[in-house]
Design a protein around this motif. Structure first.
Motif, PDB file in Angstrom:
ATOM      1  N   GLN A 196       4.131  -6.011  15.707  1.00 39.71           N
ATOM      2  CA  GLN A 196       4.058  -5.391  14.388  1.00 39.71           C
ATOM      3  C   GLN A 196       5.449  -5.073  13.857  1.00 39.71           C
ATOM      4  OE1 GLN A 196       1.227  -2.298  15.088  1.00 39.71           O
ATOM      5  NE2 GLN A 196      -0.491  -3.650  14.593  1.00 39.71           N
ATOM      6  N   VAL A 197       6.304  -4.604  14.758  1.00 37.43           N
ATOM      7  CA  VAL A 197       7.678  -4.296  14.337  1.00 37.43           C
ATOM      8  C   VAL A 197       8.401  -5.593  13.933  1.00 37.43           C
ATOM      9  CG1 VAL A 197       9.908  -3.346  15.078  1.00 37.43           C
ATOM     10  CG2 VAL A 197       7.785  -2.176  15.707  1.00 37.43           C
ATOM     11  N   CYS A 198       8.172  -6.660  14.672  1.00 36.25           N
ATOM     12  CA  CYS A 198       8.779  -7.962  14.315  1.00 36.25           C
ATOM     13  C   CYS A 198       8.327  -8.391  12.924  1.00 36.25           C
ATOM     14  CB  CYS A 198       8.389  -9.053  15.317  1.00 36.25           C
ATOM     15  SG  CYS A 198       9.243  -8.928  16.896  1.00 36.25           S
ATOM     16  N   GLU A 199       7.034  -8.221  12.667  1.00 37.91           N
ATOM     17  CA  GLU A 199       6.489  -8.620  11.362  1.00 37.91           C
ATOM     18  C   GLU A 199       7.055  -7.735  10.251  1.00 37.91           C
ATOM     19  OE1 GLU A 199       2.150  -9.289  10.951  1.00 37.91           O
ATOM     20  OE2 GLU A 199       2.247  -7.944   9.232  1.00 37.91           O
ATOM     21  N   LYS A 200       7.003  -6.423  10.495  1.00 32.63           N
ATOM     22  CA  LYS A 200       7.423  -5.462   9.482  1.00 32.63           C
ATOM     23  C   LYS A 200       8.877  -5.669   9.054  1.00 32.63           C
ATOM     24  CE  LYS A 200       7.883  -0.399   9.197  1.00 32.63           C
ATOM     25  NZ  LYS A 200       7.600   0.826  10.005  1.00 32.63           N
ATOM     26  N   HIS A 201       9.751  -5.890  10.023  1.00 33.99           N
ATOM     27  CA  HIS A 201      11.176  -5.975   9.701  1.00 33.99           C
ATOM     28  C   HIS A 201      11.694  -7.413   9.681  1.00 33.99           C
ATOM     29  CE1 HIS A 201      11.475  -1.631   9.706  1.00 33.99           C
ATOM     30  NE2 HIS A 201      10.932  -1.587  10.913  1.00 33.99           N
ATOM     31  N   LYS A 202      10.796  -8.372   9.813  1.00 35.70           N
ATOM     32  CA  LYS A 202      11.147  -9.804   9.764  1.00 35.70           C
ATOM     33  C   LYS A 202      12.271 -10.144  10.741  1.00 35.70           C
ATOM     34  CE  LYS A 202       9.320 -10.736   5.246  1.00 35.70           C
ATOM     35  NZ  LYS A 202       8.604  -9.445   5.189  1.00 35.70           N
ATOM     36  N   VAL A 203      12.003  -9.825  11.985  1.00 33.53           N
ATOM     37  CA  VAL A 203      13.003 -10.004  13.036  1.00 33.53           C
ATOM     38  C   VAL A 203      13.236 -11.488  13.313  1.00 33.53           C
ATOM     39  CG1 VAL A 203      13.401  -9.621  15.511  1.00 33.53           C
ATOM     40  CG2 VAL A 203      12.522  -7.751  14.058  1.00 33.53           C
ATOM     41  N   ASN A 204      14.508 -11.882  13.424  1.00 35.72           N
ATOM     42  CA  ASN A 204      14.856 -13.275  13.706  1.00 35.72           C
ATOM     43  C   ASN A 204      15.160 -13.533  15.180  1.00 35.72           C
ATOM     44  OD1 ASN A 204      16.574 -12.775  10.736  1.00 35.72           O
ATOM     45  ND2 ASN A 204      14.870 -14.213  10.855  1.00 35.72           N
ATOM     46  N   GLN A 205      15.857 -12.576  15.806  1.00 31.09           N
ATOM     47  CA  GLN A 205      16.158 -12.714  17.236  1.00 31.09           C
ATOM     48  C   GLN A 205      15.532 -11.526  17.949  1.00 31.09           C
ATOM     49  OE1 GLN A 205      18.712 -12.777  14.942  1.00 31.09           O
ATOM     50  NE2 GLN A 205      19.761 -14.730  15.220  1.00 31.09           N
ATOM     51  N   PHE A 206      14.782 -11.815  18.979  1.00 34.77           N
ATOM     52  CA  PHE A 206      14.066 -10.760  19.701  1.00 34.77           C
ATOM     53  C   PHE A 206      14.422 -10.860  21.177  1.00 34.77           C
ATOM     54  CE2 PHE A 206      10.203  -9.468  22.075  1.00 34.77           C
ATOM     55  CZ  PHE A 206      10.114  -8.153  21.646  1.00 34.77           C
ATOM     56  N   TYR A 207      14.840  -9.720  21.748  1.00 36.34           N
ATOM     57  CA  TYR A 207      15.416  -9.722  23.113  1.00 36.34           C
ATOM     58  C   TYR A 207      14.730  -8.642  23.920  1.00 36.34           C
ATOM     59  CZ  TYR A 207      19.567  -9.874  26.319  1.00 36.34           C
ATOM     60  OH  TYR A 207      20.433 -10.011  27.366  1.00 36.34           O
ATOM     61  N   LYS A 265      -2.537 -11.510  15.807  1.00 39.56           N
ATOM     62  CA  LYS A 265      -2.852 -10.886  14.519  1.00 39.56           C
ATOM     63  C   LYS A 265      -1.600 -10.546  13.704  1.00 39.56           C
ATOM     64  CE  LYS A 265      -3.363  -6.145  16.166  1.00 39.56           C
ATOM     65  NZ  LYS A 265      -4.344  -5.183  16.683  1.00 39.56           N
ATOM     66  N   CYS A 266      -0.418 -10.799  14.260  1.00 44.12           N
ATOM     67  CA  CYS A 266       0.810 -10.503  13.525  1.00 44.12           C
ATOM     68  C   CYS A 266       1.474 -11.790  13.037  1.00 44.12           C
ATOM     69  CB  CYS A 266       1.792  -9.743  14.413  1.00 44.12           C
ATOM     70  SG  CYS A 266       1.121  -8.182  14.986  1.00 44.12           S
ATOM     71  N   ASP A 267       2.196 -11.660  11.934  1.00 44.95           N
ATOM     72  CA  ASP A 267       2.941 -12.803  11.406  1.00 44.95           C
ATOM     73  C   ASP A 267       4.322 -12.819  12.052  1.00 44.95           C
ATOM     74  OD1 ASP A 267       4.388 -14.640  10.029  1.00 44.95           O
ATOM     75  OD2 ASP A 267       4.201 -13.674   8.063  1.00 44.95           O
ATOM     76  N   LEU A 268       4.515 -13.772  12.946  1.00 46.28           N
ATOM     77  CA  LEU A 268       5.787 -13.827  13.681  1.00 46.28           C
ATOM     78  C   LEU A 268       6.651 -14.990  13.209  1.00 46.28           C
ATOM     79  CD1 LEU A 268       4.577 -12.899  17.292  1.00 46.28           C
ATOM     80  CD2 LEU A 268       5.570 -11.433  15.540  1.00 46.28           C
TER      81      LEU A 268
END
Ligand code: WT7
Length: 654
Positions: free
Chosen positions: A348-359, A378-381
């Motif tokens: 959800q946090v990735c979707e909300k803030h439109k994260v590009n790199q996730f570590y 259920k999230c837009d990644l």
């Protein structure tokens, strides 16, 4: 690795799109790597320019790995300020750009977007507050905070005035906190009223109060308001950050620091004794953290980058704060946990803030994988481009789930192997340069020369398809410089077993293609949910309990945590085993060290397997904990072989 197993290893080449976008492709990697090891002076002389210097360096590298006279210096005559590099130099071009996105524990609370201009002001105010409390260049400041923006202000404020920070993870107990305050002789500790995490609150201030009972009475305490929860207050010792910040000046001049002045101390566990204070310095560390951040994550201007670590660990230092901010990045700081309010939070946090790199860490991936795909699906990644992992070996199943379910098969996974001691990434695939293999850290970063040694002879094993202990030939700018207050321990730990090399404590395999696979620690360090734990520390906590005569602690495979903590405990003659005592001991260790050291298994051991000279044979204890009784090896050298039978018979039911 057998050739059959090797045939099963799938190789994932980067997409054309990834390669086209990448700072570094295969050809460039090969060329730059060659330059970096054939002429480190020239290579790092050039790349040192990626940060701003007050007085430019004329010398690049001055390193001696000889046991007895180990000394490591980079850019030694240059001067700079880390906070000016992370803040001031971005003000003209990106003052209004978000530097930190803060996502609180409770998703219903509002996220904060802190611009570079605002971060600069906040940092300056904090720096002025610290100065008003008497903190001067070279003084130590302990930071014991939740994952809130003030943690970044505090780090940068210390760097600004040349104070040395030592962050203590908010999950550590008052005893552990006191040991670290005293270990570095801190003048000030910065804490908060409470730390909300996963809907629960840790009473940080009262932990600090308890710790300070065991510290010099000159130590001052700066308290940040997070929840507004009640705290006790000692006038003259305790200072109210929020009140002081209203009055403090918006500007504080950055101190001119030498490249080799310490930037921070971070305590980490080793195979013997109490945790040691790893010292990182100013110039080389920042060059290395910023360069690895940009290249490993293929960070480009405007990207939103999220590392889920805590600033209490080195990952948070290098890849939430210093690396990203030196690069003018937007870095996300998350206060919560992956499973609160439910297993969808990360996504959800990735979707909300439109994260590009996730570590993140393998332990989190495994825990979330176990909850089912619907939490991810259920999230837009679609914003995700690069996925990263760090902290422990990742099993191919978790890797594949991460790649397919989270990354939809389109995001390269950078499996970054490194250590508190190394300051930044040492081995990792680079997104546009290397194919990836599930579980392999693949290739060294620029300037890093891994070697595989025979553990007994210490001789380098050349060629591919080999396995041994992992050492590093020569230095890189992000390397730790010493153990705080104990240079001898530094030399003994890292430079004495294998002369002329930096010894990592890890085992490793170089496969037929020349790619590296970390096989885990070869010393008495265990890795619990990506947290490093010395078995000796847990043992000494256990034997401090009046009922315990002797204890031996080993790691054993654990589905989620990677390794669990398995304790063999011999009680005093007048004590009987009981469930209550087991609970009490578990609680005892949590109090002595912190919840992360909580024993998973406590097995009562009437005796421990020892050699005739009294040395505990951990090899045997490890095998029993692993349920692997068939290969105990030679037990004939034991003083009393019957203890082994008893331990096997009573092996605790996990
Ligand atoms: C130890 C260092 C580096 C930041 C987090 C941990 C293990 C770390 C990997 C990886 C296999 C890994 C090693 C290392 N480790 N990353 N990608 N693959 N193992 O820092 O607490 O200093 O622990 O973590 O055993 O020695 P640390």
């Amino acid at each position: 690795m057998t050739s059959a197993a090797q045939a099963e290893t799938k190789v994932y080449p980067p997409s054309a799109e990834t390669v086209a976008r990448a700072h570094v492709d295969a050809e460039k990697y090969a060329r730059m790597y060659e330059e970096s090891v054939s002429d480190p002076e020239a290579f790092w002389g050039e790349h040192g320019k990626r940060i701003d210097w007050i007085k430019p360096y004329t010398k690049v590298k001055d390193v001696n790995y000889d046991f007895g006279s180990v000394s490591i210096n980079w850019y030694a005559d240059g001067t700079l300020n880390v906070s000016a590099n992370c803040l001031d130099r971005h003000l003209k071009t990106r003052g209004d750009q978000t530097a930190i996105i803060w996502e609180p524990d409770d998703p219903n609370d509002e996220a904060q977007h802190i611009t570079y201009a605002e971060l600069h002001r906040r940092t300056c105010r904090m720096a002025n507050i610290l100065e008003s409390m008497g903190v001067r260049k070279g003084d130590r400041v302990v930071i014991y905070l939740p994952m809130i923006p003030e943690a970044a202000y505090a780090m940068l404020a210390c760097a600004r005035i040349g104070a040395i920070h030592s962050i203590v993870f908010a999950g550590f107990s008052p005893d552990a906190l006191a040991a670290r305050i005293n270990g570095c002789d801190a003048k000030v500790i910065i804490t908060a009223d409470e730390a909300p995490r996963g809907g629960r609150k840790t009473p940080l201030k009262s932990n600090a109060d308890a710790a300070l009972l065991h510290c010099k009475d000159t130590v001052k305490c700066l308290v940040v308001k997070r929840t507004g929860g009640q705290t006790t207050w000692i006038d003259g010792r305790d200072f109210d950050y929020n009140e002081m910040a209203l009055e403090a000046d918006d500007y504080c001049a950055p101190a001119e620091m030498n490249a080799e002045d310490p930037l921070f101390i971070l305590y980490t566990s080793g195979s013997t004794g109490q945790p040691k204070g790893v010292v990182h310095t100013t110039g080389g560390y920042l060059v290395y953290a910023s360069m690895t951040h940009e290249i490993t994550f293929d960070y480009h201007d405007g990207d939103i980058y999220w590392c889920t670590a805590d600033v209490g660990w080195v990952t948070g230092h290098s890849y939430i704060v210093y690396g990203p901010l030196a690069n003018g990045a937007t870095t996300l700081m998350f206060e919560g946990v992956p499973t609160y309010p439910d297993a969808s939070r990360f996504w959800q946090v990735c979707e909300k803030h439109k994260v590009n790199q996730f570590y993140t860490a393998p332990t989190a991936i495994r825990a979330l994988m176990g909850q089912g795909n619907e939490f991810v699906e259920k999230c837009d990644l679609s914003s995700l481009r690069i996925l990263g992992t760090v902290g422990e070996p990742i099993n191919p199943e978790a890797w594949t789930w991460y790649h397919e379910v989270v990354g939809k098969g389109k995001c390269p996974i950078v499996d970054t192997w490194w250590q508190t001691e190394t300051g930044g990434h040492m081995m990792t695939p680079l997104p546009g340069a290397h194919a990836t293999k599930p579980g392999s850290a693949m290739k060294p970063f620029f300037g890093v020369q891994p070697v595989v040694l025979d553990p007994q002879s210490g001789v380098e094993i050349n060629g591919n398809g080999v396995e041994g202990v992992l050492c590093i030939k020569d230095s890189w700018p992000g390397q730790m410089r010493t153990v705080w207050g104990d240079h001898e321990r530094f030399e003994k730990t890292y430079f004495s077993d294998y002369k002329g090399y930096y010894f990592t404590g890890d085992g490793c395999r170089r496969d037929e293609d020349g790619d590296y696979w970390i096989t885990g620690r070869v010393d008495d360090v265990i890795n619990v949910s990506g947290h490093r734990m010395g078995t000796a520390e847990v043992e000494s906590a256990l034997v401090a309990h009046p009922a315990v005569a002797e204890a031996a602690v080993v790691g054993y495979p654990h589905d989620i945590k990677g390794q669990g903590i398995y304790c063999y405990v011999t009680l005093m003659n007048d004590r009987e085993p009981s469930e209550e005592l087991r609970k009490e001991l578990r609680q005892w260790v949590r109090t002595e060290i912190g919840p992360i050291a909580s024993p998973d298994v406590i097995q009562w051991a009437p005796g421990l397997p020892k050699t005739r000279s009294g040395k505990i044979m951990r090899r045997i204890l490890r095998k029993i904990a692993e349920n692997d009784f068939g290969s105990l090896g030679d037990t004939s050298t034991l003083a009393d072989p019957s203890v082994v039978e008893d331990l096997i018979e009573n092996r605790a039911n996990k």
